[in-house]
Motif scaffolding. Structure first.
Motif, PDB file in Angstrom:
ATOM      1  N   PRO A 111      30.940 -67.850 -29.687  1.00  0.00           N
ATOM      2  CA  PRO A 111      31.694 -66.657 -29.284  1.00  0.00           C
ATOM      3  C   PRO A 111      32.817 -66.341 -30.277  1.00  0.00           C
ATOM      4  O   PRO A 111      33.409 -65.265 -30.233  1.00  0.00           O
ATOM      5  CB  PRO A 111      32.269 -67.051 -27.911  1.00  0.00           C
ATOM      6  CG  PRO A 111      32.309 -68.540 -27.911  1.00  0.00           C
ATOM      7  CD  PRO A 111      31.205 -68.998 -28.814  1.00  0.00           C
ATOM      8  N   ILE A 112      33.098 -67.304 -31.169  1.00  0.00           N
ATOM      9  CA  ILE A 112      34.141 -67.081 -32.186  1.00  0.00           C
ATOM     10  C   ILE A 112      33.467 -66.613 -33.467  1.00  0.00           C
ATOM     11  O   ILE A 112      32.516 -67.236 -33.937  1.00  0.00           O
ATOM     12  CB  ILE A 112      34.907 -68.398 -32.476  1.00  0.00           C
ATOM     13  CG1 ILE A 112      35.651 -68.867 -31.228  1.00  0.00           C
ATOM     14  CG2 ILE A 112      35.866 -68.236 -33.656  1.00  0.00           C
ATOM     15  CD1 ILE A 112      36.291 -70.241 -31.374  1.00  0.00           C
ATOM     16  N   ASP A 113      33.969 -65.504 -34.033  1.00  0.00           N
ATOM     17  CA  ASP A 113      33.405 -65.046 -35.293  1.00  0.00           C
ATOM     18  C   ASP A 113      34.320 -65.432 -36.456  1.00  0.00           C
ATOM     19  O   ASP A 113      33.884 -66.062 -37.400  1.00  0.00           O
ATOM     20  CB  ASP A 113      33.186 -63.528 -35.256  1.00  0.00           C
ATOM     21  CG  ASP A 113      32.442 -63.037 -36.469  1.00  0.00           C
ATOM     22  OD1 ASP A 113      31.363 -63.577 -36.751  1.00  0.00           O
ATOM     23  OD2 ASP A 113      32.952 -62.130 -37.169  1.00  0.00           O
ATOM     24  N   GLN A 114      35.594 -65.083 -36.350  1.00  0.00           N
ATOM     25  CA  GLN A 114      36.541 -65.374 -37.436  1.00  0.00           C
ATOM     26  C   GLN A 114      37.856 -65.870 -36.844  1.00  0.00           C
ATOM     27  O   GLN A 114      38.223 -65.456 -35.730  1.00  0.00           O
ATOM     28  CB  GLN A 114      36.884 -64.094 -38.206  1.00  0.00           C
ATOM     29  CG  GLN A 114      35.726 -63.442 -38.920  1.00  0.00           C
ATOM     30  CD  GLN A 114      35.470 -64.053 -40.281  1.00  0.00           C
ATOM     31  OE1 GLN A 114      36.370 -64.641 -40.886  1.00  0.00           O
ATOM     32  NE2 GLN A 114      34.246 -63.953 -40.761  1.00  0.00           N
ATOM     33  N   VAL A 115      38.549 -66.712 -37.599  1.00  0.00           N
ATOM     34  CA  VAL A 115      39.869 -67.181 -37.159  1.00  0.00           C
ATOM     35  C   VAL A 115      40.843 -66.998 -38.319  1.00  0.00           C
ATOM     36  O   VAL A 115      40.541 -67.395 -39.449  1.00  0.00           O
ATOM     37  CB  VAL A 115      39.842 -68.685 -36.781  1.00  0.00           C
ATOM     38  CG1 VAL A 115      41.198 -69.127 -36.246  1.00  0.00           C
ATOM     39  CG2 VAL A 115      38.744 -68.983 -35.768  1.00  0.00           C
ATOM     40  N   GLU A 116      41.969 -66.368 -38.040  1.00  0.00           N
ATOM     41  CA  GLU A 116      43.007 -66.269 -39.072  1.00  0.00           C
ATOM     42  C   GLU A 116      44.368 -66.455 -38.413  1.00  0.00           C
ATOM     43  O   GLU A 116      44.441 -66.453 -37.171  1.00  0.00           O
ATOM     44  CB  GLU A 116      42.923 -64.929 -39.821  1.00  0.00           C
ATOM     45  CG  GLU A 116      42.937 -63.744 -38.902  1.00  0.00           C
ATOM     46  CD  GLU A 116      42.560 -62.429 -39.572  1.00  0.00           C
ATOM     47  OE1 GLU A 116      42.370 -62.397 -40.784  1.00  0.00           O
ATOM     48  OE2 GLU A 116      42.476 -61.438 -38.841  1.00  0.00           O
ATOM     49  N   GLN A 176      32.369 -61.074 -31.864  1.00  0.00           N
ATOM     50  CA  GLN A 176      31.422 -59.986 -32.121  1.00  0.00           C
ATOM     51  C   GLN A 176      31.317 -59.033 -30.924  1.00  0.00           C
ATOM     52  O   GLN A 176      31.166 -57.839 -31.089  1.00  0.00           O
ATOM     53  CB  GLN A 176      30.054 -60.562 -32.432  1.00  0.00           C
ATOM     54  CG  GLN A 176      30.060 -61.415 -33.679  1.00  0.00           C
ATOM     55  CD  GLN A 176      28.651 -61.798 -34.093  1.00  0.00           C
ATOM     56  OE1 GLN A 176      27.993 -61.097 -34.863  1.00  0.00           O
ATOM     57  NE2 GLN A 176      28.164 -62.894 -33.571  1.00  0.00           N
ATOM     58  N   PHE A 177      31.390 -59.604 -29.713  1.00  0.00           N
ATOM     59  CA  PHE A 177      31.164 -58.791 -28.516  1.00  0.00           C
ATOM     60  C   PHE A 177      32.320 -58.932 -27.525  1.00  0.00           C
ATOM     61  O   PHE A 177      32.956 -59.994 -27.468  1.00  0.00           O
ATOM     62  CB  PHE A 177      29.872 -59.229 -27.819  1.00  0.00           C
ATOM     63  CG  PHE A 177      28.659 -59.109 -28.692  1.00  0.00           C
ATOM     64  CD1 PHE A 177      28.076 -57.874 -28.908  1.00  0.00           C
ATOM     65  CD2 PHE A 177      28.135 -60.219 -29.322  1.00  0.00           C
ATOM     66  CE1 PHE A 177      26.967 -57.755 -29.739  1.00  0.00           C
ATOM     67  CE2 PHE A 177      27.040 -60.110 -30.156  1.00  0.00           C
ATOM     68  CZ  PHE A 177      26.447 -58.870 -30.365  1.00  0.00           C
ATOM     69  N   VAL A 178      32.540 -57.873 -26.732  1.00  0.00           N
ATOM     70  CA  VAL A 178      33.624 -57.898 -25.734  1.00  0.00           C
ATOM     71  C   VAL A 178      33.471 -59.102 -24.804  1.00  0.00           C
ATOM     72  O   VAL A 178      34.459 -59.752 -24.454  1.00  0.00           O
ATOM     73  CB  VAL A 178      33.607 -56.600 -24.878  1.00  0.00           C
ATOM     74  CG1 VAL A 178      34.810 -56.541 -23.957  1.00  0.00           C
ATOM     75  CG2 VAL A 178      33.586 -55.376 -25.750  1.00  0.00           C
ATOM     76  N   GLU A 179      32.223 -59.415 -24.416  1.00  0.00           N
ATOM     77  CA  GLU A 179      31.970 -60.526 -23.482  1.00  0.00           C
ATOM     78  C   GLU A 179      32.456 -61.863 -24.044  1.00  0.00           C
ATOM     79  O   GLU A 179      32.807 -62.770 -23.285  1.00  0.00           O
ATOM     80  CB  GLU A 179      30.468 -60.654 -23.177  1.00  0.00           C
ATOM     81  CG  GLU A 179      29.860 -59.519 -22.377  1.00  0.00           C
ATOM     82  CD  GLU A 179      29.580 -58.269 -23.214  1.00  0.00           C
ATOM     83  OE1 GLU A 179      29.862 -58.273 -24.429  1.00  0.00           O
ATOM     84  OE2 GLU A 179      29.092 -57.275 -22.644  1.00  0.00           O
ATOM     85  N   ASP A 180      32.443 -61.976 -25.365  1.00  0.00           N
ATOM     86  CA  ASP A 180      32.843 -63.247 -25.992  1.00  0.00           C
ATOM     87  C   ASP A 180      34.336 -63.522 -25.780  1.00  0.00           C
ATOM     88  O   ASP A 180      34.769 -64.677 -25.829  1.00  0.00           O
ATOM     89  CB  ASP A 180      32.564 -63.220 -27.508  1.00  0.00           C
ATOM     90  CG  ASP A 180      31.089 -63.027 -27.814  1.00  0.00           C
ATOM     91  OD1 ASP A 180      30.262 -63.366 -26.953  1.00  0.00           O
ATOM     92  OD2 ASP A 180      30.769 -62.531 -28.907  1.00  0.00           O
TER      93      ASP A 180
END
Ligand code: 0O2
Length: 267
Positions: free
Chosen positions: A39-44, A82-86
């Motif tokens: 559910p995680i795409d990017q972390v900054e 990526q998605f609201v549900e995530d």
């Protein structure tokens, strides 16, 4: 405050940001390694600049002495999905953790800000270990979709350009853009299952191919070259079939062959 004192003051916040980034990036990698959708795409992340802290102190009428206690986003990380549900899934994962405690939740997705800003914020309490001992600090985690992040980044730079008072006509356009991004987020959610399947398939294939190539490379060191060339040709043949189950089966067989050579070399 002198620059050196600012440095000392901000140092534990930098540590918190660095640790949080590593932890959430690692969590994403863990999902990838297991071949499960992340559910995680990017972390900054970032530590708030001195300028921005001073602005906030002034805007909220907070004294310097109260800044550590009253400004909760000096350390901040942002997780894009990526998605609201995530977003809810990521929030749940954070709430389950034992190395941080959620102090506050701000849901600007169900309660969109007047500006059109959409994001989910968690204020957490997090302990870092400094030269002077443990320090428990607040940190803000912003969770939002790639679309929401796109909008917020653009709007944030316009706030700088117009020094906080964006003209009405520009605001209207931004508000329309926010609604358009909301519509795109929902349209993408409708194909979420298919996209997730495709991504997981791709991930598993990537891992399997990597394992096979590693094995072949190692076999070149211990096995007969002609035999390894034959294995390689067989790999290409199966690869072109584009059938993950066959590729995984081949990978398992190769594991057994490699294990045999390893056992032989130990004898
Ligand atoms: P920067 O420069 O990003 O650090 P509160 O007392 O809770 O109302 P606070 O602490 O401002 O006040 O909380 P809020 O409203 O949740 O905002 C926290 C951060 O969310 C902001 O930090 C922004 O990063 C982001 N944010 C909130 N509203 C908006 C918005 O309308 N547009 C954009 N682009 N970002 C927003 P800072 O300190 O304001 O700014």
């Amino acid at each position: 405050m002198e620059i050196q004192l600012w440095r000392e003051f901000l140092s534990p916040y930098q540590l918190a940001v660095d640790e949080l980034i590593i932890k959430f990036r690692h969590l994403k990698e863990d999902f990838d390694i297991q071949g499960v959708y992340s559910p995680i795409d990017q972390v900054e992340g970032r530590v708030k600049t001195i300028d921005s802290i001073l602005d906030k102190l002034q805007k909220k009428d907070i004294s310097m002495n109260d800044m550590a206690e009253k400004i909760e986003d000096i350390a901040g990380i942002r997780i894009t999905c990526q998605f609201v549900e995530d977003i809810d899934r990521v929030a749940e994962l954070i709430k389950e953790r034992r190395d941080m405690e959620v102090l506050q939740e701000k849901d600007y997705i169900r309660n969109i800000k007047d500006s059109g800003y959409r994001s989910y914020h968690l204020i957490i309490s997090y302990t870092v270990h400094t030269a002077k001992g443990p320090r428990t600090l607040p940190a803000e985690i912003q969770i939002r979709t790639i679309g929401m992040n796109f909008w917020a980044t653009i709007e944030h730079s316009l706030q700088y350009k117009y020094k906080g008072s964006i003209p009405e006509r520009v605001q209207q356009k931004l508000s329309n853009a926010s609604s358009a991004i909301d519509a795109i987020d929902h349209a993408m959610s409708e194909v979420r299952d298919e996209i997730m399947d495709a991504q997981v398939y791709h991930l598993r294939k990537e891992h399997t191919v990597k394992d096979i190539l590693n094995n072949i490379q190692n076999l070149y060191k211990v096995a007969n070259r002609r035999e390894v060339n034959k294995i390689q040709d067989e790999f290409y043949r199966i690869y072109l079939l584009d059938d993950l189950a066959k590729l995984q089966h081949f990978s398992k067989q190769l594991d057994i062959i490699s294990e045999g050579y390893r056992a032989q070399s130990l004898n």
